[in-house]
Design a protein around this motif. Structure first.
Motif, PDB file in Angstrom:
ATOM      1  N   TYR A  29       0.734  -1.289  -0.096  1.00  0.00           N
ATOM      2  CA  TYR A  29      -0.044  -0.129   0.077  1.00  0.00           C
ATOM      3  C   TYR A  29       1.032   1.348   0.023  1.00  0.00           C
ATOM      4  O   TYR A  29       1.993   1.108   0.402  1.00  0.00           O
ATOM      5  CB  TYR A  29      -0.874   0.021   1.240  1.00  0.00           C
ATOM      6  CG  TYR A  29      -2.103  -0.853   1.237  1.00  0.00           C
ATOM      7  CD1 TYR A  29      -2.383  -1.932   0.394  1.00  0.00           C
ATOM      8  CD2 TYR A  29      -3.057  -0.761   2.078  1.00  0.00           C
ATOM      9  CE1 TYR A  29      -3.431  -2.690   0.138  1.00  0.00           C
ATOM     10  CE2 TYR A  29      -4.347  -1.508   2.092  1.00  0.00           C
ATOM     11  CZ  TYR A  29      -4.456  -2.698   1.187  1.00  0.00           C
ATOM     12  OH  TYR A  29      -5.400  -3.526   1.121  1.00  0.00           O
ATOM     13  N   LYS A  30       0.115   2.185  -0.483  1.00  0.00           N
ATOM     14  CA  LYS A  30       1.082   3.673  -0.250  1.00  0.00           C
ATOM     15  C   LYS A  30       0.821   4.146   1.054  1.00  0.00           C
ATOM     16  O   LYS A  30      -0.061   3.694   1.933  1.00  0.00           O
ATOM     17  CB  LYS A  30       0.151   4.734  -1.349  1.00  0.00           C
ATOM     18  CG  LYS A  30       0.761   4.326  -2.587  1.00  0.00           C
ATOM     19  CD  LYS A  30      -0.138   5.294  -3.613  1.00  0.00           C
ATOM     20  CE  LYS A  30       0.220   5.170  -5.070  1.00  0.00           C
ATOM     21  NZ  LYS A  30      -0.364   6.251  -6.087  1.00  0.00           N
ATOM     22  N   PHE A  31       1.891   4.902   1.370  1.00  0.00           N
ATOM     23  CA  PHE A  31       1.961   5.434   2.771  1.00  0.00           C
ATOM     24  C   PHE A  31       1.940   6.775   2.753  1.00  0.00           C
ATOM     25  O   PHE A  31       2.753   7.613   2.189  1.00  0.00           O
ATOM     26  CB  PHE A  31       3.357   4.892   3.431  1.00  0.00           C
ATOM     27  CG  PHE A  31       3.549   5.614   4.868  1.00  0.00           C
ATOM     28  CD1 PHE A  31       2.752   4.875   5.847  1.00  0.00           C
ATOM     29  CD2 PHE A  31       4.360   6.551   5.259  1.00  0.00           C
ATOM     30  CE1 PHE A  31       3.025   5.256   7.249  1.00  0.00           C
ATOM     31  CE2 PHE A  31       4.420   7.114   6.523  1.00  0.00           C
ATOM     32  CZ  PHE A  31       3.820   6.390   7.676  1.00  0.00           C
ATOM     33  N   TYR A  32       1.158   7.366   3.735  1.00  0.00           N
ATOM     34  CA  TYR A  32       0.813   8.978   3.839  1.00  0.00           C
ATOM     35  C   TYR A  32       0.881   9.466   5.339  1.00  0.00           C
ATOM     36  O   TYR A  32       0.173   8.998   5.978  1.00  0.00           O
ATOM     37  CB  TYR A  32      -0.670   9.241   3.117  1.00  0.00           C
ATOM     38  CG  TYR A  32      -0.657   8.943   1.739  1.00  0.00           C
ATOM     39  CD1 TYR A  32      -0.293   9.963   0.858  1.00  0.00           C
ATOM     40  CD2 TYR A  32      -1.284   8.018   1.281  1.00  0.00           C
ATOM     41  CE1 TYR A  32      -0.361   9.965  -0.464  1.00  0.00           C
ATOM     42  CE2 TYR A  32      -1.507   7.594  -0.190  1.00  0.00           C
ATOM     43  CZ  TYR A  32      -0.823   8.649  -0.974  1.00  0.00           C
ATOM     44  OH  TYR A  32      -0.947   8.465  -2.379  1.00  0.00           O
ATOM     45  N   ASP A  33       1.815  10.312   5.469  1.00  0.00           N
ATOM     46  CA  ASP A  33       1.861  10.792   6.585  1.00  0.00           C
ATOM     47  C   ASP A  33       2.289  12.417   6.570  1.00  0.00           C
ATOM     48  O   ASP A  33       1.340  13.435   6.088  1.00  0.00           O
ATOM     49  CB  ASP A  33       3.114  10.357   7.616  1.00  0.00           C
ATOM     50  CG  ASP A  33       3.235  11.071   9.036  1.00  0.00           C
ATOM     51  OD1 ASP A  33       2.107  11.669   9.336  1.00  0.00           O
ATOM     52  OD2 ASP A  33       4.253  11.115   9.501  1.00  0.00           O
ATOM     53  N   ILE A  94      -7.271  13.929   1.646  1.00  0.00           N
ATOM     54  CA  ILE A  94      -7.810  12.640   2.232  1.00  0.00           C
ATOM     55  C   ILE A  94      -8.583  11.884   1.429  1.00  0.00           C
ATOM     56  O   ILE A  94      -8.193  10.733   1.384  1.00  0.00           O
ATOM     57  CB  ILE A  94      -7.963  12.786   3.722  1.00  0.00           C
ATOM     58  CG1 ILE A  94      -6.578  13.134   4.436  1.00  0.00           C
ATOM     59  CG2 ILE A  94      -8.611  11.365   4.239  1.00  0.00           C
ATOM     60  CD1 ILE A  94      -6.963  13.398   5.921  1.00  0.00           C
ATOM     61  N   LYS A  95      -9.657  12.315   1.299  1.00  0.00           N
ATOM     62  CA  LYS A  95     -10.625  11.897   0.334  1.00  0.00           C
ATOM     63  C   LYS A  95     -10.182  11.518  -0.960  1.00  0.00           C
ATOM     64  O   LYS A  95     -10.646  10.275  -1.641  1.00  0.00           O
ATOM     65  CB  LYS A  95     -11.923  13.029   0.269  1.00  0.00           C
ATOM     66  CG  LYS A  95     -12.905  12.888   1.476  1.00  0.00           C
ATOM     67  CD  LYS A  95     -13.924  13.992   1.328  1.00  0.00           C
ATOM     68  CE  LYS A  95     -14.573  14.011   2.606  1.00  0.00           C
ATOM     69  NZ  LYS A  95     -15.835  15.106   2.570  1.00  0.00           N
ATOM     70  N   GLU A  96      -9.544  12.194  -1.728  1.00  0.00           N
ATOM     71  CA  GLU A  96      -8.814  11.841  -2.812  1.00  0.00           C
ATOM     72  C   GLU A  96      -7.862  10.930  -2.882  1.00  0.00           C
ATOM     73  O   GLU A  96      -7.751   9.904  -3.502  1.00  0.00           O
ATOM     74  CB  GLU A  96      -7.824  13.223  -3.495  1.00  0.00           C
ATOM     75  CG  GLU A  96      -8.914  14.298  -3.739  1.00  0.00           C
ATOM     76  CD  GLU A  96      -8.119  15.636  -4.391  1.00  0.00           C
ATOM     77  OE1 GLU A  96      -7.024  15.519  -4.354  1.00  0.00           O
ATOM     78  OE2 GLU A  96      -8.671  16.575  -4.463  1.00  0.00           O
ATOM     79  N   ILE A  97      -7.072  10.770  -1.764  1.00  0.00           N
ATOM     80  CA  ILE A  97      -6.089   9.741  -1.542  1.00  0.00           C
ATOM     81  C   ILE A  97      -6.906   8.442  -1.422  1.00  0.00           C
ATOM     82  O   ILE A  97      -6.441   7.268  -1.903  1.00  0.00           O
ATOM     83  CB  ILE A  97      -5.377  10.076  -0.381  1.00  0.00           C
ATOM     84  CG1 ILE A  97      -4.397  10.996  -0.423  1.00  0.00           C
ATOM     85  CG2 ILE A  97      -4.506   8.726   0.220  1.00  0.00           C
ATOM     86  CD1 ILE A  97      -3.544  11.477   0.686  1.00  0.00           C
TER      87      ILE A  97
END
Length: 206
Positions: A29-33, A94-97
């Motif tokens: 998965y992609k990781f977002y912080d 965040i919704k787009e992600i």
């Protein structure tokens, strides 16, 4: 329902970010912080200074003072406070992600923003003070400030930010699907458990 998105909220020093990275790597998965902040700056047109000011770490421990501070003055477009602009931009990012799927998102009220999506797994990571203190010192080193006070201050800021953004209580088990104690279970085991839940949900659809 397959869990395409994992949101992770965490107490400071509990290893939530490390767990999130491990989960993302294991699941592909992609990781977002901090990447969320980068996208907010790029897509909102707001300066990085403004976005950082109203990021996950609130300025004040007291929620009333924080609310007054972020809504009074410093208005941007159409009289909307910069804090509101940042929150709206962040929610949109965040919704787009989430629409892209297969991702792990750390903090920033993602569990609330994506609360109506059935393809999300919302996780909260906690740990006892000794575990967190030892971990914070090993990663960030000592400062003049007492380690317990550093941890309590970070947690207080996250709590205030979350409440001001969601009107819910940070760390309330009712807001999450899974709550794990990394001190008792271990960082790696927490990641394994989250991955197992995601994989189990995926296999049930087949």
């Amino acid at each position: 329902m397959q869990k395409k998105i994992v949101t992770i909220s965490r107490e400071f020093g509990s290893g939530g970010k490390t767990i999130g990275k491990t989960v993302a790597e294991k699941l592909g998965y992609k990781f977002y912080d901090a990447e969320v902040m980068d996208k907010v700056v790029k897509e909102s047109g707001l300066s990085r200074e403004i976005v950082e000011r109203y990021d996950e770490y609130a300025t004040y421990k007291n929620s009333l003072l924080y609310t007054i501070a972020i809504t009074a003055g410093s208005n941007g477009y159409n009289g909307m406070s910069f804090a509101s602009q940042v929150q709206i931009a962040q929610a949109n990012v965040i919704k787009e992600i989430a629409e892209e799927g297969n991702c792990v998102i750390i903090g920033r009220g993602a569990d609330y923003i994506l609360r109506d999506r059935e393809d999300c797994l919302h996780v909260f990571i906690r740990a006892d003070m000794d575990f967190r203190a030892n971990r914070v010192v090993s990663i960030y080193g000592e400062t003049d400030k007492k380690i317990e006070d550093r941890i309590k201050d970070k947690d207080a800021k996250r709590r205030v930010y979350y409440r001001s953004f969601t009107m819910r209580e940070w760390g309330d088990i009712a807001n999450y699907d899974l709550m794990l104690n990394s001190a008792q279970i271990g960082i790696d085991k927490c990641a394994d458990i989250i991955c197992d839940v995601v994989r189990s949900a995926k296999s049930k659809e087949k």
